[in-house]
Design an enzyme around this catalytic site. Structure first.
Site, PDB file in Angstrom:
ATOM      1  N   ASN A   9      -7.752  12.604  -3.670  1.00  0.00           N
ATOM      2  CA  ASN A   9      -8.683  12.427  -2.557  1.00  0.00           C
ATOM      3  C   ASN A   9      -8.803  13.772  -1.839  1.00  0.00           C
ATOM      4  OD1 ASN A   9     -10.026  11.737  -0.225  1.00  0.00           O
ATOM      5  ND2 ASN A   9      -8.409  10.403   0.577  1.00  0.00           N
ATOM      6  N   TRP A  10      -9.920  14.428  -2.041  1.00  0.00           N
ATOM      7  CA  TRP A  10     -10.079  15.780  -1.486  1.00  0.00           C
ATOM      8  C   TRP A  10     -10.421  15.770   0.002  1.00  0.00           C
ATOM      9  CZ3 TRP A  10     -13.154  18.903  -5.799  1.00  0.00           C
ATOM     10  CH2 TRP A  10     -12.337  19.007  -6.940  1.00  0.00           C
ATOM     11  N   LYS A  11     -10.743  14.598   0.534  1.00  0.00           N
ATOM     12  CA  LYS A  11     -11.058  14.483   1.974  1.00  0.00           C
ATOM     13  C   LYS A  11     -12.126  15.510   2.362  1.00  0.00           C
ATOM     14  CE  LYS A  11      -6.456  12.620   2.639  1.00  0.00           C
ATOM     15  NZ  LYS A  11      -5.293  12.405   3.511  1.00  0.00           N
ATOM     16  N   HIS A  95      -9.902   3.855   3.585  1.00  0.00           N
ATOM     17  CA  HIS A  95      -8.803   4.811   3.795  1.00  0.00           C
ATOM     18  C   HIS A  95      -8.382   4.782   5.264  1.00  0.00           C
ATOM     19  CE1 HIS A  95      -6.650   8.590   4.171  1.00  0.00           C
ATOM     20  NE2 HIS A  95      -6.435   8.498   2.885  1.00  0.00           N
ATOM     21  N   GLU A  97      -7.759   7.033   7.307  1.00  0.00           N
ATOM     22  CA  GLU A  97      -8.483   7.956   8.188  1.00  0.00           C
ATOM     23  C   GLU A  97      -9.820   7.365   8.603  1.00  0.00           C
ATOM     24  OE1 GLU A  97      -8.074  11.265   5.526  1.00  0.00           O
ATOM     25  OE2 GLU A  97      -5.922  11.250   5.946  1.00  0.00           O
ATOM     26  N   GLU A 167      -0.915   2.824   1.053  1.00  0.00           N
ATOM     27  CA  GLU A 167      -0.651   4.123   1.683  1.00  0.00           C
ATOM     28  C   GLU A 167      -0.089   3.902   3.083  1.00  0.00           C
ATOM     29  OE1 GLU A 167      -3.247   7.402  -0.105  1.00  0.00           O
ATOM     30  OE2 GLU A 167      -4.548   6.322   1.257  1.00  0.00           O
ATOM     31  N   GLY A 234      -3.530  13.169  -1.693  1.00  0.00           N
ATOM     32  CA  GLY A 234      -4.353  13.980  -0.810  1.00  0.00           C
ATOM     33  C   GLY A 234      -4.056  15.454  -1.001  1.00  0.00           C
ATOM     34  N   GLY A 235      -3.201  16.006  -0.135  1.00  0.00           N
ATOM     35  CA  GLY A 235      -2.928  17.440  -0.098  1.00  0.00           C
ATOM     36  C   GLY A 235      -2.644  18.074  -1.452  1.00  0.00           C
TER      37      GLY A 235
END
Ligand code: PGA
Length: 253
Positions: A9-11, A95, A97, A167, A234-235
């Site tokens: 997930n590159w956000k 998600h 966020e 998550e 993610g990161g």
């Protein structure tokens, strides 16, 4: 047998130029990997160029969100059919966020899931408790109601291809991963809820990813748990080598 599924997930990261570079580097690094399904979720504006560069590869493309209406006066939104035609095969929905910053609720998750399935997009439905919810001891109830709420409009005969991402919010971007035992406890609970909601055979087919500070160094141990079927990353997905390490560590042993 569930094929492990690792999605990045590159956000809100990477311009189209940078996204294409990263996608090509990843494509090269994982071209020989077998036994793991792989996807990346760039921003919507990058889906077309990235999907073009990943044609005929083992790396699929996911969108990070989808609107539930199929068209009309909804400035700034994207429909499921648009994402599908742009090259997305999956879409991440709900998600944390989006729940925290953009008012996503179990009801809006359910509407987005329905719209995605209607357009033949596969879904990754994200659920997970906050730190206060974990500390309160009620985290299984929280996760269970997010799961049932988000899947409210899904029929049993279309459920086997669902992907659920557990998550824990306290583990996202914090460097603090759930222990394999903590994650397995919740994954087993989710699988049990899926049996109740659908049936045993369907629940056994649904992949449940773990997400929250997954790295190459902790992936294999997490994946060795019986109900952990991949990762939402993610990161560590923003750098091709670190994401490829996670993918390799997720191959069935
Ligand atoms: P992280 O993010 O790997 O950076 O913790 C996971 C996610 O939000 O999907």
């Amino acid at each position: 047998m569930r094929v492990p599924f690792v999605a990045g997930n590159w956000k809100l990261n990477k311009t189209p130029t940078e996204a294409v570079e990263l996608a090509l580097e990843l494509r090269r690094l994982v071209s020989s990997v077998r036994g793991v399904e792989i996807a990346i979720a760039p921003t919507a504006v990058c889906i077309v160029p990235v999907a073009k560069k990943l044609e005929e590869s083992n790396v699929k493309v996911a969108a990070q969100n989808v609107f539930w209406e199929s068209g009309g006066a909804y400035t700034g939104e994207l429909s499921a059919a648009m994402l599908k035609d742009a090259g997305a095969e999956y879409v991440i929905i709900g998600h944390s966020e989006r729940r925290t910053y953009f008012g996503e609720t179990d009801e809006t998750v359910a509407k987005r899931v329905r719209a995605a399935l209607d357009a033949d997009l596969k879904v990754i439905v994200c659920i997970g408790e906050t730190l206060p919810q974990r500390d309160s001891g009620k985290f299984l109830d929280v996760v269970g109601s997010q799961l049932i709420g988000g899947l409210a409009k899904v029929a049993a005969d279309e459920a086997a291809e669902l992907v659920i991402a557990y998550e824990p919010v306290w583990a996202i971007g914090t460097g603090r991963t759930a222990s394999p035992e903590q994650a397995q406890e919740v994954h087993a609970y989710i699988r049990g809820k899926l049996v109740e909601r659908f049936d045993a055979q369907t629940a056994a087919a649904i992949r449940i990813q773990y997400g929250g500070s997954v790295k190459g160094s902790n992936a294999a141990e997490l994946m060795s748990q019986p109900d952990i079927d991949g990762a939402l990353v993610g990161g560590a997905s923003l750098e091709a080598n670190s994401f490829a390490d996670i993918i390799r560590a997720s191959r069935p042993q």
